[in-house]
Design a protein around this motif. Structure first.
Motif, PDB file in Angstrom:
ATOM      1  N   PRO A 146       0.556  -1.250  -0.135  1.00 26.94           N
ATOM      2  CA  PRO A 146       0.136   0.031  -0.325  1.00 26.94           C
ATOM      3  C   PRO A 146       0.416   1.732   0.376  1.00 26.94           C
ATOM      4  O   PRO A 146       2.256   1.137  -0.149  1.00 26.94           O
ATOM      5  CB  PRO A 146      -0.577   0.216   1.395  1.00 26.94           C
ATOM      6  N   LEU A 147       0.525   2.518  -0.865  1.00 24.94           N
ATOM      7  CA  LEU A 147       0.939   3.398  -0.294  1.00 24.94           C
ATOM      8  C   LEU A 147       0.355   4.718   0.335  1.00 24.94           C
ATOM      9  O   LEU A 147      -0.692   4.560   0.759  1.00 24.94           O
ATOM     10  CB  LEU A 147       1.367   4.574  -1.887  1.00 24.94           C
ATOM     11  N   VAL A 148       1.417   5.343   1.404  1.00 23.46           N
ATOM     12  CA  VAL A 148       0.700   6.227   1.840  1.00 23.46           C
ATOM     13  C   VAL A 148       1.260   7.623   1.931  1.00 23.46           C
ATOM     14  O   VAL A 148       2.202   7.724   1.803  1.00 23.46           O
ATOM     15  CB  VAL A 148       1.547   5.751   3.552  1.00 23.46           C
ATOM     16  N   LEU A 149       0.477   8.102   1.966  1.00 22.82           N
ATOM     17  CA  LEU A 149       0.424   9.951   1.335  1.00 22.82           C
ATOM     18  C   LEU A 149      -0.567  10.703   2.190  1.00 22.82           C
ATOM     19  O   LEU A 149      -1.539  10.408   2.846  1.00 22.82           O
ATOM     20  CB  LEU A 149      -0.089  10.363  -0.234  1.00 22.82           C
ATOM     21  N   PHE A 150       0.645  11.977   2.493  1.00 23.50           N
ATOM     22  CA  PHE A 150       0.088  12.905   3.941  1.00 23.50           C
ATOM     23  C   PHE A 150       0.202  14.005   2.526  1.00 23.50           C
ATOM     24  O   PHE A 150       0.715  14.715   2.833  1.00 23.50           O
ATOM     25  CB  PHE A 150       0.985  13.025   5.163  1.00 23.50           C
ATOM     26  N   ALA A 151      -1.505  14.185   2.140  1.00 24.22           N
ATOM     27  CA  ALA A 151      -1.299  14.986   1.017  1.00 24.22           C
ATOM     28  C   ALA A 151      -1.511  16.332   1.127  1.00 24.22           C
ATOM     29  O   ALA A 151      -1.769  17.275   0.446  1.00 24.22           O
ATOM     30  CB  ALA A 151      -2.813  14.426   0.622  1.00 24.22           C
ATOM     31  N   GLU A 152      -1.641  16.431   2.955  1.00 27.05           N
ATOM     32  CA  GLU A 152      -1.630  18.267   3.353  1.00 27.05           C
ATOM     33  C   GLU A 152      -0.402  18.524   2.895  1.00 27.05           C
ATOM     34  O   GLU A 152       0.137  19.635   3.469  1.00 27.05           O
ATOM     35  CB  GLU A 152      -2.140  18.884   4.945  1.00 27.05           C
ATOM     36  N   GLY A 153       0.753  18.378   2.621  1.00 29.37           N
ATOM     37  CA  GLY A 153       2.019  18.367   2.921  1.00 29.37           C
ATOM     38  C   GLY A 153       3.024  18.695   4.346  1.00 29.37           C
ATOM     39  O   GLY A 153       4.639  19.319   4.113  1.00 29.37           O
ATOM     40  N   THR A 154       2.743  18.657   5.070  1.00 30.89           N
ATOM     41  CA  THR A 154       3.017  19.239   5.958  1.00 30.89           C
ATOM     42  C   THR A 154       2.008  18.409   7.390  1.00 30.89           C
ATOM     43  O   THR A 154       0.824  18.311   7.684  1.00 30.89           O
ATOM     44  CB  THR A 154       3.654  20.264   7.005  1.00 30.89           C
ATOM     45  N   ARG A 155       2.383  19.100   8.784  1.00 37.05           N
ATOM     46  CA  ARG A 155       1.625  18.677  10.209  1.00 37.05           C
ATOM     47  C   ARG A 155       0.247  20.233  10.036  1.00 37.05           C
ATOM     48  O   ARG A 155       1.188  20.831  10.256  1.00 37.05           O
ATOM     49  CB  ARG A 155       2.412  17.884  11.316  1.00 37.05           C
ATOM     50  N   VAL A 156      -0.701  19.926  10.310  1.00 36.52           N
ATOM     51  CA  VAL A 156      -1.266  20.678  10.637  1.00 36.52           C
ATOM     52  C   VAL A 156      -1.994  20.570  12.799  1.00 36.52           C
ATOM     53  O   VAL A 156      -2.560  19.272  12.154  1.00 36.52           O
ATOM     54  CB  VAL A 156      -2.822  20.619   9.780  1.00 36.52           C
ATOM     55  N   PRO A 157      -2.300  20.947  13.171  1.00 38.24           N
ATOM     56  CA  PRO A 157      -3.166  21.556  14.300  1.00 38.24           C
ATOM     57  C   PRO A 157      -4.428  20.961  13.933  1.00 38.24           C
ATOM     58  O   PRO A 157      -5.145  20.989  12.919  1.00 38.24           O
ATOM     59  CB  PRO A 157      -2.356  22.522  14.982  1.00 38.24           C
ATOM     60  N   HIS A 158      -4.695  19.739  14.997  1.00 41.46           N
ATOM     61  CA  HIS A 158      -6.291  19.641  14.773  1.00 41.46           C
ATOM     62  C   HIS A 158      -7.377  20.975  14.811  1.00 41.46           C
ATOM     63  O   HIS A 158      -6.794  21.993  15.649  1.00 41.46           O
ATOM     64  CB  HIS A 158      -6.541  18.755  16.308  1.00 41.46           C
ATOM     65  N   GLY A 159      -8.179  20.804  14.070  1.00 39.76           N
ATOM     66  CA  GLY A 159      -9.128  21.248  13.340  1.00 39.76           C
ATOM     67  C   GLY A 159      -8.638  22.385  12.526  1.00 39.76           C
ATOM     68  O   GLY A 159      -9.650  23.109  12.083  1.00 39.76           O
ATOM     69  N   GLN A 160      -7.694  22.126  12.655  1.00 37.75           N
ATOM     70  CA  GLN A 160      -7.246  22.975  11.171  1.00 37.75           C
ATOM     71  C   GLN A 160      -7.752  22.453   9.444  1.00 37.75           C
ATOM     72  O   GLN A 160      -7.342  20.821  10.023  1.00 37.75           O
ATOM     73  CB  GLN A 160      -5.894  23.648  10.319  1.00 37.75           C
ATOM     74  N   ALA A 161      -7.984  22.714   8.387  1.00 38.58           N
ATOM     75  CA  ALA A 161      -8.265  21.599   7.276  1.00 38.58           C
ATOM     76  C   ALA A 161      -7.087  22.292   6.077  1.00 38.58           C
ATOM     77  O   ALA A 161      -8.595  22.967   5.087  1.00 38.58           O
ATOM     78  CB  ALA A 161      -9.559  21.570   6.908  1.00 38.58           C
ATOM     79  N   PRO A 162      -6.136  22.471   5.807  1.00 38.82           N
ATOM     80  CA  PRO A 162      -5.623  23.270   4.238  1.00 38.82           C
ATOM     81  C   PRO A 162      -5.651  22.395   3.517  1.00 38.82           C
ATOM     82  O   PRO A 162      -6.447  20.954   3.614  1.00 38.82           O
ATOM     83  CB  PRO A 162      -3.911  23.345   4.671  1.00 38.82           C
ATOM     84  N   SER A 163      -6.529  23.064   2.191  1.00 36.67           N
ATOM     85  CA  SER A 163      -6.003  22.352   0.667  1.00 36.67           C
ATOM     86  C   SER A 163      -5.287  21.473   0.888  1.00 36.67           C
ATOM     87  O   SER A 163      -4.107  21.335   1.427  1.00 36.67           O
ATOM     88  CB  SER A 163      -5.904  23.181  -0.340  1.00 36.67           C
ATOM     89  N   LEU A 164      -5.557  20.295   0.120  1.00 40.28           N
ATOM     90  CA  LEU A 164      -4.525  19.314  -0.154  1.00 40.28           C
ATOM     91  C   LEU A 164      -3.439  19.873  -1.795  1.00 40.28           C
ATOM     92  O   LEU A 164      -3.590  20.671  -2.600  1.00 40.28           O
ATOM     93  CB  LEU A 164      -5.403  17.909  -1.441  1.00 40.28           C
ATOM     94  N   ARG A 165      -2.363  18.890  -1.318  1.00 41.90           N
ATOM     95  CA  ARG A 165      -0.878  19.696  -2.303  1.00 41.90           C
ATOM     96  C   ARG A 165      -1.321  19.482  -3.142  1.00 41.90           C
ATOM     97  O   ARG A 165      -1.760  18.141  -3.307  1.00 41.90           O
ATOM     98  CB  ARG A 165       0.191  18.771  -1.772  1.00 41.90           C
ATOM     99  N   ALA A 166      -0.863  19.790  -4.654  1.00 42.06           N
ATOM    100  CA  ALA A 166      -1.215  19.363  -6.007  1.00 42.06           C
ATOM    101  C   ALA A 166      -0.751  17.933  -5.891  1.00 42.06           C
ATOM    102  O   ALA A 166      -0.831  17.063  -6.953  1.00 42.06           O
ATOM    103  CB  ALA A 166      -0.631  20.461  -6.730  1.00 42.06           C
TER     104      ALA A 166
END
Length: 241
Positions: A146-166
């Motif tokens: 299986p491939l595992v991707l963290f598509a936000e690109g970096t750690r984000v605090p709980h409650g934040q929802a940034p866009s996915l990286r390209a």
């Protein structure tokens, strides 16, 4: 009183984690010329020990809502802390995790990670780096990993929802495999970039499988909503406006 207890627990946790990380990293490297299985065993031991000290030192309880099949698909995880990155070798038999290029320069650990089969993500490497990443991903899928991707690109605090990286859209289009999104709320008990950790429950919520071949906007929207399913509803409403 609560902070004092968390502080003591965190000190004990970090002492145990650093010692075991050093032992497992050295063991994985020493095993390189001997056995692939031995290297993978050390990596899995490291993840298991981390779960153990999180449970008995930090007071964490881990809940998994749904099933994570160990099959050659693309998993996209919410990324709130280092917790879910360390957990991967325990969640799956032999995952191929996309990881930042700079992590591979860490002495000993980086060498073991490269041999284990983590996939370097060089954001400044241009087309050549992208082709190398794609080739590594396809090879992993061919081996049933299986491939595992963290598509936000970096750690984000709980409650934040940034866009996915390209990069997610590119991988999704070129790999042509289903996507399984996973929400995680680890940032509450295991906050990013803070060494004091808290007791509490960490939940994995597995979303509905997203088929290959969807239009980019639809795929991104479905993944984004699924990985943020454990965020407060008002946080998602704010971002969507």
């Amino acid at each position: 009183m609560r902070y004092a207890l968390a502080l003591v627990r965190s000190i004990l946790f970090w002492i145990a984690f650093v010692i075991m990380s050093s032992i497992c990293s050295i063991g994985a490297v020493v095993a390189l010329p001997v056995s692939h299985h031995a290297t993978r065993w050390f990596v899995r031991l490291w993840a298991q020990f981390h779960r153990l000290i999180c449970r008995f030192i930090l007071g964490h309880r881990v809940v998994v809502e749904g099933a994570m099949p160990d099959t050659p698909v693309l998993y996209v995880f919410k990324h709130e802390s280092a917790f879910e990155t360390i957990e991967q070798p325990m969640l799956f038999r032999w995952p191929a995790v996309f990881a930042k290029e700079e992590l591979f320069s860490i002495p000993v650990w980086g060498q073991a990670a490269r041999f284990y089969g983590l996939i370097p993500v060089d954001r400044d490497g241009g087309g050549k780096a992208m082709r190398a990443m794609l080739a590594a991903a396809k090879a992993a899928l061919a081996n049933g990993r299986p491939l595992v991707l963290f598509a936000e690109g970096t750690r984000v605090p709980h409650g934040q929802a940034p866009s996915l990286r390209a990069g997610f859209a590119g991988m999704y289009r070129m790999l042509g495999v289903p996507v399984i999104p996973v929400a995680v709320n680890s940032g509450v008990a295991y906050p990013p970039r803070r060494w004091v950790k808290w007791s509490g429950t960490i939940t994995y919520r597995i979303g509905e499988t997203i088929p290959a071949g969807l239009p980019r906007d639809e795929a991104e929207d479905r993944v984004w909503r699924a990985i943020n399913a454990l965020n407060p509803p008002e946080a998602l409403e704010t971002v969507s406006e």
